[in-house]
Design an enzyme around this catalytic site. Structure first.
Site: not given
Length: 350
Positions: A111, A216, A219
């Protein structure tokens, strides 16, 4: 009963991957374990959401959990921010956490790379990465992102959970939660916290594929079918799913995009339906348009009753508030009991 804890960040609607990968297991767990299912609104602050977005997203996840069948009389469903004991335990864990071990976590490094400008430079020791800090980005990586694993550990061990249903991508954070629990026990010479184990409720975890041909459902990938999607939206998404020209030899191995469609059909359709289209594929007679239309219909048949319950529950603000209050009371009682013990161990007033 053994205690199980699981949290979800309020970052949008639940999709089929969430349901079959986690929520379906929760419906069984709530009958067999002392379950705490929380909405991790504090965790969402690392992405700096607008206050209105937090409030709406929390209500959305709460309504969708309830619509899927999680029973607030059986399981404790609560908002993380309603349990004020969590940040105090978070503070104590941070006092014993090393900055080096936190900076080495994969989730932090990944991140941070997304938020910083990373330059690659050649040195005598080889090709290395160098973080370039300037006035515009030096504050972009928050301390909250760095200490995310200690907050996650506090979420878990404040209820003395022994099992946590998580995906493999959270295994490093789970190992750190065990480490922090072990370190607290060792530092103070007590057996206060059990070391929580990663928990896979079924022997075979269901991985729901996305509609973009690989990976997979997620969102952020934009390849998801949400439980709230209406029939028209579902059909539009499925009909756009990636396919190929079709098999040219009988019993060919299905390429990943096609295998993903069949995996989805195996999850939501009847066995007869799956077998019919599987035979058509193996005989080189498959018509992807027909398969997609059937798949869209079967997905809608699965989602429709959940969708109706979501809309009903989401419109009942009083019921949502009641469930949140009930969950907050039960979770706070558990957390307060643990924190009184922790404060006494450390040397503070209970």
């Amino acid at each position: 009963m053994e205690t199980v804890v699981s949290g979800i960040r309020p970052t949008g609607n639940l999709h089929l991957g969430n349901y079959f990968g986690a929520v379906k297991g929760f419906l069984q767990m709530q009958n067999e374990y002392n379950c705490f299912f929380f909405i991790a609104d504090w965790h969402s602050l690392t992405t700096h959401p607008h206050p209105d977005n937090i409030r709406n997203s929390v209500k959305t996840i709460l309504a969708e959990y309830l619509a899927c069948g999680i029973d607030p009389e059986k399981a404790t469903i609560y908002l993380q921010s309603d349990v004020r004991e969590i940040p105090e335990l978070y503070l104590y864990l941070n006092m014993n956490a090393g900055i080096g071990e936190l900076m080495r976590t994969t989730s932090f490094k990944d991140k941070a790379r997304q938020q910083l400008h990373i330059d690659r430079v050649n040195t005598s020791e080889g090709d290395v990465e160098r973080e370039i800090f300037n006035e515009s980005n030096k504050h972009s990586v928050s301390a909250g992102l760095l200490t995310y694993p200690t907050l996650m550990a506090a979420d878990i061990i404040i209820h003395k959970a022994v099992k946590v249903p998580v995906g493999k991508d959270q295994e490093q954070n789970m190992e750190m939660a065990r480490r922090f629990a072990r370190r607290f026990n060792s530092t103070y010479g007590v057996e206060c916290f059990p070391e929580p184990a990663s928990f896979y409720y079924s022997s075979k975890a269901i991985k729901v594929p996305g509609l973009d041909g690989s990976g997979k459902m997620g969102k952020s990938e934009g390849n998801a079918i949400y439980l709230i999607d209406d029939e028209k939206t579902i059909k539009k998404k499925v009909m756009k799913a990636v396919t190929d020209a079709g098999p040219t030899e009988p019993n060919s191995v299905k390429p990943e995009p096609i295998a993903n469609l069949f995996t989805m059909m195996e999850i939501v359709s009847t066995k007869d339906t799956f077998d019919f289209f599987n035979e058509k594929y193996n005989n080189c007679e498959i018509r992807y348009g027909d398969l997609k239309k059937q798949l869209a219909e079967d997905i809608n048949n699965f989602c429709a009753p959940i969708r109706e319950r979501i809309l009903d529950i989401r419109s009942d603000e009083d019921y949502l508030a009641k469930v949140a209050r009930m969950g907050a009371e039960k979770a706070s009682e558990s957390a307060a009991r643990t924190l009184r013990e922790v404060r006494e161990i450390i040397g503070f007033r209970g």
